[in-house]
Design a protein around this motif. Structure first.
Motif, PDB file in Angstrom:
ATOM      1  N   GLY A 112       0.828  -1.199   0.000  1.00 29.60           N
ATOM      2  CA  GLY A 112       0.000   0.000   0.000  1.00 29.60           C
ATOM      3  C   GLY A 112       0.857   1.240   0.000  1.00 29.60           C
ATOM      4  O   GLY A 112       2.087   1.161   0.129  1.00 29.60           O
ATOM      5  N   PRO A 113       0.246   2.418  -0.130  1.00 26.36           N
ATOM      6  CA  PRO A 113       1.010   3.669  -0.097  1.00 26.36           C
ATOM      7  C   PRO A 113       1.667   3.866   1.258  1.00 26.36           C
ATOM      8  O   PRO A 113       1.207   3.344   2.285  1.00 26.36           O
ATOM      9  N   THR A 114       2.714   4.652   1.270  1.00 30.46           N
ATOM     10  CA  THR A 114       3.498   4.859   2.493  1.00 30.46           C
ATOM     11  C   THR A 114       2.655   5.435   3.629  1.00 30.46           C
ATOM     12  O   THR A 114       2.850   5.069   4.797  1.00 30.46           O
ATOM     13  N   TRP A 115       1.699   6.313   3.313  1.00 26.74           N
ATOM     14  CA  TRP A 115       0.932   6.949   4.381  1.00 26.74           C
ATOM     15  C   TRP A 115       0.042   5.967   5.130  1.00 26.74           C
ATOM     16  O   TRP A 115      -0.413   6.257   6.250  1.00 26.74           O
ATOM     17  N   TRP A 116      -0.190   4.776   4.556  1.00 30.91           N
ATOM     18  CA  TRP A 116      -0.942   3.760   5.285  1.00 30.91           C
ATOM     19  C   TRP A 116      -0.211   3.347   6.565  1.00 30.91           C
ATOM     20  O   TRP A 116      -0.838   2.943   7.542  1.00 30.91           O
ATOM     21  N   LEU A 117       1.109   3.436   6.548  1.00 35.17           N
ATOM     22  CA  LEU A 117       1.880   3.070   7.735  1.00 35.17           C
ATOM     23  C   LEU A 117       1.509   3.955   8.924  1.00 35.17           C
ATOM     24  O   LEU A 117       1.491   3.503  10.065  1.00 35.17           O
ATOM     25  N   VAL A 118       1.195   5.216   8.633  1.00 30.52           N
ATOM     26  CA  VAL A 118       0.787   6.137   9.697  1.00 30.52           C
ATOM     27  C   VAL A 118      -0.538   5.688  10.303  1.00 30.52           C
ATOM     28  O   VAL A 118      -0.750   5.776  11.520  1.00 30.52           O
ATOM     29  N   VAL A 119      -1.434   5.186   9.465  1.00 24.16           N
ATOM     30  CA  VAL A 119      -2.733   4.703   9.954  1.00 24.16           C
ATOM     31  C   VAL A 119      -2.531   3.558  10.940  1.00 24.16           C
ATOM     32  O   VAL A 119      -3.147   3.525  12.010  1.00 24.16           O
ATOM     33  N   ALA A 120      -1.662   2.612  10.582  1.00 26.74           N
ATOM     34  CA  ALA A 120      -1.397   1.485  11.475  1.00 26.74           C
ATOM     35  C   ALA A 120      -0.745   1.954  12.773  1.00 26.74           C
ATOM     36  O   ALA A 120      -1.039   1.424  13.857  1.00 26.74           O
ATOM     37  N   LEU A 121       0.134   2.952  12.681  1.00 30.16           N
ATOM     38  CA  LEU A 121       0.775   3.492  13.874  1.00 30.16           C
ATOM     39  C   LEU A 121      -0.248   4.182  14.777  1.00 30.16           C
ATOM     40  O   LEU A 121      -0.235   4.013  16.002  1.00 30.16           O
ATOM     41  N   VAL A 122      -1.153   4.946  14.163  1.00 29.40           N
ATOM     42  CA  VAL A 122      -2.229   5.589  14.935  1.00 29.40           C
ATOM     43  C   VAL A 122      -3.098   4.533  15.608  1.00 29.40           C
ATOM     44  O   VAL A 122      -3.482   4.674  16.779  1.00 29.40           O
ATOM     45  N   HIS A 123      -3.383   3.460  14.889  1.00 33.00           N
ATOM     46  CA  HIS A 123      -4.201   2.393  15.458  1.00 33.00           C
ATOM     47  C   HIS A 123      -3.526   1.755  16.668  1.00 33.00           C
ATOM     48  O   HIS A 123      -4.185   1.395  17.647  1.00 33.00           O
ATOM     49  N   THR A 124      -2.214   1.620  16.621  1.00 34.44           N
ATOM     50  CA  THR A 124      -1.488   1.063  17.760  1.00 34.44           C
ATOM     51  C   THR A 124      -1.707   1.910  19.004  1.00 34.44           C
ATOM     52  O   THR A 124      -1.975   1.388  20.094  1.00 34.44           O
ATOM     53  N   VAL A 125      -1.588   3.222  18.845  1.00 36.14           N
ATOM     54  CA  VAL A 125      -1.770   4.132  19.973  1.00 36.14           C
ATOM     55  C   VAL A 125      -3.222   4.137  20.442  1.00 36.14           C
ATOM     56  O   VAL A 125      -3.513   4.014  21.645  1.00 36.14           O
ATOM     57  N   VAL A 126      -4.146   4.250  19.507  1.00 38.59           N
ATOM     58  CA  VAL A 126      -5.564   4.343  19.846  1.00 38.59           C
ATOM     59  C   VAL A 126      -6.045   3.087  20.562  1.00 38.59           C
ATOM     60  O   VAL A 126      -6.736   3.157  21.591  1.00 38.59           O
ATOM     61  N   SER A 127      -5.699   1.922  20.034  1.00 40.07           N
ATOM     62  CA  SER A 127      -6.169   0.676  20.647  1.00 40.07           C
ATOM     63  C   SER A 127      -5.588   0.486  22.036  1.00 40.07           C
ATOM     64  O   SER A 127      -6.276   0.010  22.956  1.00 40.07           O
ATOM     65  N   SER A 128      -4.333   0.877  22.229  1.00 40.15           N
ATOM     66  CA  SER A 128      -3.707   0.753  23.540  1.00 40.15           C
ATOM     67  C   SER A 128      -4.357   1.692  24.551  1.00 40.15           C
ATOM     68  O   SER A 128      -4.683   1.291  25.678  1.00 40.15           O
ATOM     69  N   VAL A 129      -4.558   2.946  24.160  1.00 42.23           N
ATOM     70  CA  VAL A 129      -5.177   3.922  25.061  1.00 42.23           C
ATOM     71  C   VAL A 129      -6.618   3.525  25.373  1.00 42.23           C
ATOM     72  O   VAL A 129      -7.061   3.618  26.529  1.00 42.23           O
ATOM     73  N   LEU A 130      -7.355   3.060  24.378  1.00 40.60           N
ATOM     74  CA  LEU A 130      -8.733   2.661  24.594  1.00 40.60           C
ATOM     75  C   LEU A 130      -8.819   1.502  25.578  1.00 40.60           C
ATOM     76  O   LEU A 130      -9.640   1.520  26.509  1.00 40.60           O
ATOM     77  N   PHE A 131      -7.977   0.503  25.393  1.00 39.50           N
ATOM     78  CA  PHE A 131      -7.999  -0.644  26.301  1.00 39.50           C
ATOM     79  C   PHE A 131      -7.651  -0.215  27.725  1.00 39.50           C
ATOM     80  O   PHE A 131      -8.348  -0.580  28.685  1.00 39.50           O
ATOM     81  N   PHE A 132      -6.586   0.568  27.872  1.00 39.52           N
ATOM     82  CA  PHE A 132      -6.182   1.013  29.198  1.00 39.52           C
ATOM     83  C   PHE A 132      -7.260   1.866  29.856  1.00 39.52           C
ATOM     84  O   PHE A 132      -7.578   1.695  31.042  1.00 39.52           O
ATOM     85  N   ALA A 133      -7.835   2.793  29.093  1.00 41.97           N
ATOM     86  CA  ALA A 133      -8.846   3.693  29.655  1.00 41.97           C
ATOM     87  C   ALA A 133     -10.087   2.925  30.091  1.00 41.97           C
ATOM     88  O   ALA A 133     -10.690   3.231  31.137  1.00 41.97           O
ATOM     89  N   MET A 134     -10.487   1.910  29.311  1.00 43.14           N
ATOM     90  CA  MET A 134     -11.648   1.100  29.691  1.00 43.14           C
ATOM     91  C   MET A 134     -11.392   0.349  30.990  1.00 43.14           C
ATOM     92  O   MET A 134     -12.237   0.340  31.893  1.00 43.14           O
ATOM     93  N   ILE A 135     -10.223  -0.278  31.098  1.00 40.41           N
ATOM     94  CA  ILE A 135      -9.892  -1.036  32.302  1.00 40.41           C
ATOM     95  C   ILE A 135      -9.784  -0.111  33.513  1.00 40.41           C
ATOM     96  O   ILE A 135     -10.309  -0.396  34.595  1.00 40.41           O
ATOM     97  N   LEU A 136      -9.090   1.026  33.348  1.00 47.29           N
ATOM     98  CA  LEU A 136      -8.907   1.956  34.454  1.00 47.29           C
ATOM     99  C   LEU A 136     -10.241   2.534  34.911  1.00 47.29           C
ATOM    100  O   LEU A 136     -10.499   2.646  36.122  1.00 47.29           O
ATOM    101  N   THR A 137     -11.096   2.895  33.955  1.00 46.09           N
ATOM    102  CA  THR A 137     -12.409   3.440  34.306  1.00 46.09           C
ATOM    103  C   THR A 137     -13.210   2.436  35.124  1.00 46.09           C
ATOM    104  O   THR A 137     -13.817   2.787  36.154  1.00 46.09           O
TER     105      THR A 137
END
Length: 248
Positions: A137-162
């Motif tokens: 895929g195009p190079t900018w797709w790599l940024v999407v996967a990187l954003v997903h890494t951060v988002v999924s980690s924060v979402l999981f942590f925030a749900m558990i902490l809440t």
């Protein structure tokens, strides 16, 4: 408890009535039922909840490893999709086995959450590495996967902490079990459903199709996280202060 498969299945179905009806549609209508079938068999086979968690991890991390190792072809999408779906179903089954056999405990809950914490980070990282390695895929797709890494980690942590902060203050999480709102919410939040992401990997062998769908999932999850963080923070401000020990 080691009853027949049908007896275990009936007991699990009865125990699940009214549970988490606002969960995303795939998790609620498909994965929980798959997990129930697997849990009934696991209890019959004498598996412990931790062993079921181990089976879940085996399927999930095998799929993640295959994404990085093998070039994206149609058969790989089938193998990875099946492995991720089964891994998620066994992830639902371990808790059901614990409830049915009354063998759950802090250690099992800890293990389940740690496995989940690892997979929500390593799956998007595997997508990033595979896209970079095989140039699908195009190079900018790599940024999407990187954003997903951060988002999924924060979402999981925030749900558990809440949830933990609620429990520590004696607040019991509840979901409405009547009316059309819970069903509607399940459908509306389905783009954020980890189970839907697992199913989408069946298209891994068609890079453009997978990429477009993946970008939509990541976008929806990011918007959901932003809204959820605002709502959860507002809720945390209304919780009572934790008790503090007096200085000696």
């Amino acid at each position: 408890m080691t009853g027949t498969y049908r007896e275990n299945l009936r007991a699990l179905a009865h125990a699940q009535k009214g549970a988490a009806r606002s969960a995303p549609a795939y998790s609620r209508f498909v994965n929980r039922r798959l997990g129930r079938l697997l849990a009934a068999g696991a209890v019959r086979a004498g598996l412990t909840p931790n062993q079921v968690t181990g089976v879940s991890a085996l399927f999930t991390f095998t799929a993640i490893a295959l994404l990085v190792i093998c070039a994206p072809v149609w058969w790989l999408g089938l193998v990875v999709g099946v492995a991720l779906v089964l891994g998620y179903a066994f992830d639902s089954a371990d808790g059901q086995v614990a409830r049915l056999t009354k063998t759950g405990g802090p250690a099992g809950e800890w293990l389940d959450h740690v496995v989940d914490a690892v997979k929500v980070v390593t799956l998007p990282l595997a997508v990033l590495v595979a896209w970079y390695r095989f140039g699908t895929g195009p190079t900018w797709w790599l940024v999407v996967a990187l954003v997903h890494t951060v988002v999924s980690s924060v979402l999981f942590f925030a749900m558990i902490l809440t949830e933990q902060l609620r429990r520590s203050r004696g607040v019991v999480s509840t979901a409405s079990t009547s009316g059309r709102a819970p069903w509607l919410r399940s459908v509306l939040v389905v783009p954020t459903d980890y189970g839907l992401l697992c199913v989408w990997f069946f298209t891994w062998g068609a890079p453009v199709v997978f990429g477009v769908g993946y970008i939509l999932v990541v976008t929806a999850t990011t918007l959901f996280l932003a809204a959820a963080l605002v709502r959860w923070f507002a809720e945390m401000r209304t919780l009572p202060q934790a008790a503090t020990k007096e200085d000696p």
